[in-house]
Scaffold this active site. Structure first.
Site, PDB file in Angstrom:
ATOM      1  N   ALA A  57       5.877   4.407   8.340  1.00 38.88           N
ATOM      2  CA  ALA A  57       4.850   5.093   7.148  1.00 38.88           C
ATOM      3  C   ALA A  57       4.121   6.052   7.825  1.00 38.88           C
ATOM      4  CB  ALA A  57       3.963   3.735   6.307  1.00 38.88           C
ATOM      5  N   ARG A 108       7.038  19.974   6.399  1.00 35.96           N
ATOM      6  CA  ARG A 108       7.083  21.204   5.145  1.00 35.96           C
ATOM      7  C   ARG A 108       6.032  22.292   5.175  1.00 35.96           C
ATOM      8  NH1 ARG A 108       5.508  16.090   2.753  1.00 35.96           N
ATOM      9  NH2 ARG A 108       7.127  15.030   1.854  1.00 35.96           N
ATOM     10  N   GLU A 131      12.307   5.097  17.378  1.00 37.52           N
ATOM     11  CA  GLU A 131      11.495   4.430  16.445  1.00 37.52           C
ATOM     12  C   GLU A 131      12.784   2.776  17.364  1.00 37.52           C
ATOM     13  OE1 GLU A 131      10.990   1.159  14.525  1.00 37.52           O
ATOM     14  OE2 GLU A 131       9.846   2.608  14.161  1.00 37.52           O
ATOM     15  N   CYS A 160       5.387  -4.068   3.043  1.00 34.26           N
ATOM     16  CA  CYS A 160       4.790  -4.913   2.196  1.00 34.26           C
ATOM     17  C   CYS A 160       5.740  -5.487   1.041  1.00 34.26           C
ATOM     18  CB  CYS A 160       3.919  -4.020   0.864  1.00 34.26           C
ATOM     19  SG  CYS A 160       2.554  -3.715   2.469  1.00 34.26           S
ATOM     20  N   ASP A 203      -1.209   1.633  11.292  1.00 35.55           N
ATOM     21  CA  ASP A 203      -1.722   0.296  11.313  1.00 35.55           C
ATOM     22  C   ASP A 203      -3.054  -0.010  12.672  1.00 35.55           C
ATOM     23  OD1 ASP A 203      -0.815  -1.013   9.347  1.00 35.55           O
ATOM     24  OD2 ASP A 203       0.231  -1.740   9.609  1.00 35.55           O
ATOM     25  N   ASN A 216       0.343   6.066   4.902  1.00 40.11           N
ATOM     26  CA  ASN A 216       0.754   7.428   4.516  1.00 40.11           C
ATOM     27  C   ASN A 216       0.466   8.473   4.593  1.00 40.11           C
ATOM     28  OD1 ASN A 216       3.831   7.100   3.117  1.00 40.11           O
ATOM     29  ND2 ASN A 216       3.272   4.638   2.961  1.00 40.11           N
ATOM     30  N   TYR A 272      -9.536   0.207 -24.254  1.00 43.25           N
ATOM     31  CA  TYR A 272     -10.043  -1.109 -24.916  1.00 43.25           C
ATOM     32  C   TYR A 272      -8.567  -1.306 -25.909  1.00 43.25           C
ATOM     33  CZ  TYR A 272     -10.997  -4.286 -28.510  1.00 43.25           C
ATOM     34  OH  TYR A 272     -10.856  -5.090 -29.456  1.00 43.25           O
ATOM     35  N   ARG A 277     -22.468  -5.921 -15.337  1.00 45.47           N
ATOM     36  CA  ARG A 277     -23.833  -6.306 -16.587  1.00 45.47           C
ATOM     37  C   ARG A 277     -25.142  -7.506 -15.921  1.00 45.47           C
ATOM     38  NH1 ARG A 277     -22.721  -7.053 -22.669  1.00 45.47           N
ATOM     39  NH2 ARG A 277     -24.950  -6.901 -22.595  1.00 45.47           N
TER      40      ARG A 277
END
Length: 471
Positions: free
Chosen positions: A13, A24, A37, A47, A301, A323, A444, A460
Site C-alpha cells: 500500500a 503522476r 517486493e 485486511c 506499518d 495509503n 435521521y 448528552r
C-alpha cells in the site's frame, strides 16, 4: 540531465501509492522509479485475508488493487520476489537478493529512498511456535499458506492465539469453514483495543457463535507430532502442530493461527542506524521524511505516527494510513509538498454479526497521557425502536473532565453500529467538546436511527458527567 532515481523498499500500500503519486508528478525522463517486493503479490488488501480464508470473497486476485504488470505499464520498474537485504546510506545504494533465481545479489543506487517495509506478525519465542501448521497472517503469501494447510488438514480443530482484530476475524473465518475454534487470550477480555467492559460484550457474542474463548490464558508452547530436544512432542524438527499448551491446559489443534498483533518491520532501518521510536517504528516528520535524512521517506506499518488526541507517538498498522502515507511521500518525492498530521486511532471490525469500533483513547491510554476524564456508557438501538429489525447498540464515551473535550468512543452492536464511529472520528479530529457533539446535524429516518442517534445520546450523558465532575 540524467533522471533522478527513486528506490522504494516494499511493494504494497504505502510503497506503491508513493510510486504512483510520484509518477503522476514527474515523467520517467525526470524520475526513474524502482520498487522491490519480496513476496508474490503487490498492491493488495491484507485486511481482506480473513474473508478470503472464510470463503466470503475470492482471492487472491480479488484482493489485488493493481497488478505488477499494471504498475510496469505506468513506467514503474517493480521487481517482484526481490528482497532488499542491506541499506548503504553512505553510498546511496541498496543490496538486493532475487529469491527465485538462486539468491543472486546486486546493488542498486538511489537519489531518493522510500522505506515501506510494513510489519510482521508477533511470534513469541515458544517451543514449537515455528512448526508446520502454525500460521501468522499478514500477507497474501501467508493467506495462501494457511489455506494450503486447511485444505490438507484431516481434522477440523483450530486454535487461535490472541483475540485482537486479527484473532477474532480469523476465528470467524474458521467457523465459516466448519472448524471447531478455540481462542486463547491472555487478557481478561477479548479485544484489548477496547476497554474491558466493552470487550466483555464481544466475549458474549463469540461464545454465542460457538467460539470457545479462554480468557487469562498464557500460552506456553505448541506440541507437535514428533519429539524434540525439549521433550516428547515439544517442537520436534519437522513435526506438525497438534496442540497448544497453556499454563493450565492443552488444546488439540489441526491448525494454529497467531493473532497476537504485529510489530514494525524495521530490521533494515535499525541496521542502518535510522531513528526508531519506542515501538520500533521509524520516526518521521510531518512530510513523512525520516528524521535527519532529507532524501529518505518512510510510511505504512513500519512507522510511528502522531496521535492527535494524546499528542503522543503510536504504532498503528492500518491500510488506510498506509495509503495516505504513500500519497504524501509520493507528492514530496515527486517535487511537491504534502503532510500527514496524524491519526485519532479509528478502527472497525466484526465477529459474525457483531460490529466492533473504536476511535480516540481508551481509559488506560487516557491515564497514560496524564488526562483526567469521565466515562459514560449508553445502550440504544440502531434504528427507531418501533422499526422492524431494531437491535441494541452500546456506546461508550470518554471526555476530558475540565474542558469536556471528546477523548474517545467505543461502539459495539449489530448492523449499522460500526460505521457510526466515523462521527466520533471527525469530532475528535476537529477537537470538539461533547456538548458540541450533541448539536451535530446527523441524518435521521426510522430505518437508520432513532430521533437521537446513539452517539448523540452518549454525548448528552457525557455533558452531564462533565458538569457533575466539576461540581
Amino acid at each position: 540531465m540524467a533522471a533522478e532515481h527513486l528506490v522504494i523498499v516494499g511493494g504494497d500500500a504505502a510503497g506503491m501509492a508513493a510510486a504512483s503519486q510520484a509518477r503522476r508528478l514527474r515523467k520517467p525522463a525526470e524520475l526513474a522509479i524502482t520498487a522491490f517486493e519480496r513476496s508474490h503479490f503487490t498492491s493488495y488488501s491484507a485486511c481482506g485475508i480473513p474473508y478470503w480464508v472464510g470463503g466470503e470473497v475470492d482471492g487472491p486476485d480479488a484482493l489485488i488493487a493493481r497488478t505488477a504488470e499494471e504498475h510496469r505499464a505506468r513506467d514503474i520498474d517493480l521487481r517482484m520476489r526481490c528482497e532488499v537485504t542491506e541499506l548503504d546510506l553512505d553510498r546511496g545504494r541498496v543490496r538486493t537478493r532475487e529469491l527465485d533465481h538462486g539468491g543472486r545479489e546486486s546493488w542498486t543506487g538511489f537519489d531518493k529512498l522510500v522505506l515501506a517495509t510494513g510489519a510482521r506478525p508477533r511470534r513469541p519465542a515458544l517451543p514449537g511456535i515455528d512448526a508446520p501448521g502454525v500460521h501468522g497472517v499478514q500477507t497474501l503469501d501467508d493467506g495462501r499458506a494457511l489455506l494450503d494447510t486447511l485444505d490438507a488438514s484431516p481434522g477440523r480443530r483450530a486454535v487461535v492465539v490472541g483475540a485482537g482484530y486479527i484473532g477474532v476475524e480469523m476465528a470467524e473465518a474458521l467457523i465459516h469453514r466448519g472448524y471447531q475454534v478455540t481462542v486463547l487470550e491472555q487478557s481478561a477480555q477479548p479485544m484489548s483495543t477496547l476497554d474491558p467492559d466493552m470487550g466483555a460484550l464481544v466475549h458474549e457474542a463469540m461464545c454465542a457463535r460457538g467460539i470457545e474463548t479462554v480468557r487469562g490464558a498464557t500460552v506456553t508452547g505448541v506440541l507437535t507430532d514428533e519429539g524434540g530436544p525439549s521433550g516428547p512432542g515439544r517442537g520436534g524438527p519437522g513435526g506438525r502442530a497438534r496442540a497448544v499448551t497453556t499454563e493450565d491446559a492443552e488444546y488439540p489443534a489441526d491448525v494454529v493461527v497467531l493473532g497476537l498483533g504485529v510489530r514494525p518491520e524495521t530490521t533494515l532501518a535499525a541496521a542502518a542506524d535510522l531513528p526508531l521510536g519506542a515501538s520500533g517504528g521509524l520516526l518521521t516528520d510531518l512530510a513523512m521524511r525520516v528524521r535527519g535524512h532529507d532524501h529518505i521517506w518512510a510510511g505504512g506499518d513500519c512507522v510511528e505516527v502522531r496521535d492527535l488526541v494524546s499528542g503522543q507517538l503510536r504504532h498503528i498498522a492500518l491500510g488506510t494510513h498506509a495509503n495516505k502515507h504513500g500519497q504524501v511521500i509520493g507528492t514530496n518525492a515527486g517535487g511537491g509538498y504534502a503532510t500527514f498530521p496524524g491519526v485519532v486511532g479509528t478502527a472497525v471490525s466484526k465477529v459474525c454479526d457483531l460490529e466492533i469500533a473504536r476511535t480516540g483513547l481508551l481509559e488506560r491510554e487516557a491515564r497514560a497521557a496524564g488526562l483526567r476524564f469521565v466515562t459514560v456508557t449508553v445502550e440504544a438501538t440502531n434504528r427507531a425502536g418501533y422499526y422492524p429489525g431494531a437491535r441494541p447498540m452500546h456506546v461508550k464515551m470518554l471526555a476530558e473532565r475540565r474542558t469536556g473535550r471528546l477523548l474517545g468512543v467505543q461502539i459495539v452492536g449489530r448492523e449499522g453500529a460500526g460505521k457510526r464511529v466515523d462521527i466520533a472520528a471527525v469530532a475528535l479530529t476537529a477537537g470538539m467538546t461533547v456538548e458540541q457533539v450533541t448539536a451535530l446535524d446527523l441524518g435521521y429516518a426510522p430505518p437508520f436511527s432513532p430521533v437521537w442517534d446513539p452517539v448523540l445520546v452518549a454525548a448528552r450523558k457525557a455533558v452531564g458527567a462533565v458538569r457533575d465532575a466539576g461540581a
